[in-house]
Design an enzyme around this catalytic site. Sequence first.
Site, mmCIF file in Angstrom:
data_model
loop_
_atom_site.group_PDB
_atom_site.id
_atom_site.type_symbol
_atom_site.label_atom_id
_atom_site.label_comp_id
_atom_site.label_asym_id
_atom_site.label_seq_id
_atom_site.Cartn_x
_atom_site.Cartn_y
_atom_site.Cartn_z
ATOM 1 N N PRO A 761 0.784 -1.054 0.117
ATOM 2 C CA PRO A 761 -0.135 0.005 -0.002
ATOM 3 C C PRO A 761 0.860 1.228 0.090
ATOM 4 O O PRO A 761 2.034 1.146 0.332
ATOM 5 C CB PRO A 761 -0.683 -0.129 1.267
ATOM 6 C CG PRO A 761 0.087 -0.781 2.270
ATOM 7 C CD PRO A 761 0.978 -1.686 1.280
ATOM 8 N N PHE A 779 4.627 4.646 2.359
ATOM 9 C CA PHE A 779 4.735 3.324 1.444
ATOM 10 C C PHE A 779 5.277 2.120 2.445
ATOM 11 O O PHE A 779 6.121 2.289 3.128
ATOM 12 C CB PHE A 779 5.756 3.643 0.268
ATOM 13 C CG PHE A 779 5.952 2.580 -0.311
ATOM 14 C CD1 PHE A 779 4.926 1.614 -1.217
ATOM 15 C CD2 PHE A 779 7.374 2.020 -0.569
ATOM 16 C CE1 PHE A 779 5.379 0.631 -1.811
ATOM 17 C CE2 PHE A 779 7.772 0.890 -1.292
ATOM 18 C CZ PHE A 779 6.698 0.031 -1.912
ATOM 19 N N HIS A 780 4.694 0.762 1.984
ATOM 20 C CA HIS A 780 5.199 -0.314 2.600
ATOM 21 C C HIS A 780 5.521 -1.213 1.552
ATOM 22 O O HIS A 780 4.526 -1.645 0.982
ATOM 23 C CB HIS A 780 4.119 -0.932 3.661
ATOM 24 C CG HIS A 780 4.961 -2.024 4.497
ATOM 25 N ND1 HIS A 780 5.390 -3.051 4.050
ATOM 26 C CD2 HIS A 780 4.880 -2.433 5.777
ATOM 27 C CE1 HIS A 780 5.771 -3.880 4.861
ATOM 28 N NE2 HIS A 780 5.254 -3.570 6.038
ATOM 29 N N SER A 781 6.633 -1.651 1.075
ATOM 30 C CA SER A 781 6.973 -2.598 0.033
ATOM 31 C C SER A 781 6.628 -4.072 0.395
ATOM 32 O O SER A 781 6.391 -4.370 1.684
ATOM 33 C CB SER A 781 8.199 -2.443 -0.341
ATOM 34 O OG SER A 781 9.367 -3.143 0.469
#
Length: 923
Positions: A761, A779-781
Amino acid sequence: MAAFLGALFTGVYLHYYKIVENQYYGYPQEWFPSVSATIGDRYPERSVFQIFIAITSGPRFALIFLWYILTARPNSNLPKFVAGTGIFRTVTCGGWTYVTSTDDHNWHDIFMVSYLVATVPWLLGCLAVSPNNPKAVYYRKVLAGLFFGTLVPSLYFFIQHKVHKVPGAYTIYAFFEWALILFDVGFDAVTALDFDGFELMIKDVKGASRGNNRMVADVVLEKQKDKPVGRTFGDGFLWAEAIDATADIYNGFVFWSMLTSLGLSIWYFPLWHMGLSGHEVVVMSSISPLLLGIPPLRSLIIRNVRVAHLLSLTGLLAYLIPSPEYRLFAVGFGVGMACLAWAATWYAERPQPARLEARVSAWSIGLIASSIAKFAFCTNNPIWPIMHAQNGGWNKLGLTLAICAILRSTRRTATSGGDMPAPTGKKGSSVLAGLGLAGLFFGMHLLLSDSSTMILWAWEGYPVRGPIAAPHGAYTIFAMGIGLVLGLFYQDLVGSWTAFGIGSIGAALLTTYSNWSGYYGALVLAVYLMALSPGFINSAVKHSPATTFGIGFLVYNIMILAHVWVVAYAFVPGGPLLREHTDWVITATMLLIGAGVFSAQTSNTPSSMTRSKPTYAGGRKQRSYYMYILVALQLLSASVAYLRFPTNDYVAYHKDEKVVTTGIWTIHFSLDNDMWSSERRVRDVIKELEIDVIGLLESDMQRIFMGNRDSTQFLAEDLGMYVDYGPGPNKHTWGAALLSKFPILNSTHHLLPSPVGELAPAIHATLDMYGEHVDVVVFHSGQEEDVEDRRLQSEYLSRLMGDSPRPLILLSYLVTKPLKGNYNTYVSERSGMKDIDPSDWDRWCEYILYKGLKRTGYARVSRSTITDTEIQVGKFIVGQPEGSSERINEEQVPDGLRFPAMFKGEGVRGHRYHVFDEPRYYN
């Protein structure tokens, strides 16, 4: 009315431009004053208002007294309640009149909210006890309808002003506010029509009329006793029976509190194991009603249902157990006993329809009470086992009340009903009845156990285009109450296929649409689910409880697991089968409910429905107590909504220096290392670090196995920040949220490419920082194992950041080493981004990148026992060029640009500057 009009004319004549001005706009955008601005702190209009209010206080008390004399009748306490409410309203009116917001803002608001809340039972109560005067009743209905109808547009335009800052909206709101005053005063003025039959005689019985002393010797009252309204609530009022109903409902509240805590307690273990841990089997504790299939055991439990209920309180006592494992087992045992006790209670009461209805009402209203408790405590239930006194828990009080409630409500529980034959006639399918219960239980738990869950399903970011958690959570709670009333009074209607079709349309709207369109579907579904509970349980008790309730809770648990699988597909066996298919889960829920409707239509025939209605006076009176409590809970919900309304007047910590302090933190779903709720600890360190903008990761908790929570609500309200929750729980991510002291002008949610692993997300928001537009991306990868996912995500985000023409800050979880691999895609010419400190080689997850701003400081702060990840913090100056990479000593840095000294050395509460052991500053 003279008080309000006198203040209005005086204010318009003397201070027109001042009283039409609000915090956002003045004349000519706003051109008519609100009531509060008119009667506020300015002299002399404030004095004019207070003088006239003082003059009218005496007649006001006289009106209440005479109205009570007119409506009082034997064996009815409703007129007393109405009179008490009238006195309370008058006193609180004096409170907000003479204690202004300048004198004491908190007490002014308390008096104002109390007055508004008390107005509802005053209007409804006066209607219920009105004499048989058609003209007066007609005018009361019209004015009361106009009053309640005006509340909706007034709230709408207030939100347009307060949240959306629409020019002119406050002027329109002011007209509706003045209309409320007019309708309120007009409603009371109608009383003159009822007083036509009054004759007040003052008689001198001692011959003292020649002097100055006079005595009221007699009051002659003529009144009509036939009442056209409120017969259901007019059969008398007994406090003992009201206390019984309250105890029943509190037992329902405790049941839902324990049931909603079970998944949350289980979640702690796979969270730390990063996969299935074995503790998940405890979820099956709720299938305990299967034990009722053993006749001797069923008889034993029914005859000792009080003991079963008391044993279920182990789930509340669990907060005393420090060990997470043993605490979970205690909660599981408590939930098992609670499900067993409630199933036995319903089954035992089946020969007595009125008492069965009372138990079902208590259980359903208990869910509403649980949702209100979470609404008041920003989505945490104060008696959960993850709560204690230090983090806002009310465990001791909750447990004490639960013991008292069980002892009270089980005094007259049926002891032989379980051995009696079911009513004759068609019973339908027990399996279908059980499946219907499964759909009902799951739908209520998934969507209604927290008032903000469906709101966040519909959330799409800024500008706000739909409901927000507060105040609109009260709308969800109101819909739940309406649904239960429909289920009690119109079982034939809500049990029809037409109603099922309407409910299915609501589910479809919720699942496929966002903003208000999706939320309207949510409200329809809320009404429908709550309306089903009386009919479904009435149908289920006509069969073996082991079959109906046992199957019901078994399939309910299967639905919970499916609900987990749609988002945790990367960590569970067979996960890809249900990946991102919340739509399948909702469809299955409605199919299960359809099975229940089919069974209920067979067993709840029109003749049996007639038998099930409380046709005798005692049954009607019993039902009325539950309705009284339901109304009281709705008023409490409205009060919470008012008190939680966002102020939107937030200020950065160092506005004079135009500094913005940013942070990134993975909060691990607000469960600390010892399975306690961590919101307050998170709040404390964010406040002490003076963070203006922070990205929170692993923040989406609006699922059954996370307790349907939302920590961002508490953090935003307590810290005074705007919040973007990020992609909603129906977007199948672990969450990314943004909190900001600066207004969020626009935000867009992104789901980055994730062909194999979990969804990544991101929030791309534009903030108004000291008059300059600055972009922030949270951001979260993806996971380390999903190499291709992370490569695609880095390219997507690099394009997104590079396309922004504005200064930009990235607050992120990248899963890469500095200067290697995907790092060089994030920090590249294409993105235009710079690393806050390229020399910091000891990073893997969290990174802060920037462009177009002057970087002045960077720090890494240890996590304590809150989570598994540190806090990274960066300082920037808005409106200045990026500057150099030269590091400078703290002595060269102005005080307003420094990080707090309290985190140096050993720090506080386990938080300290680590890795470098001190902040870094840059020229």
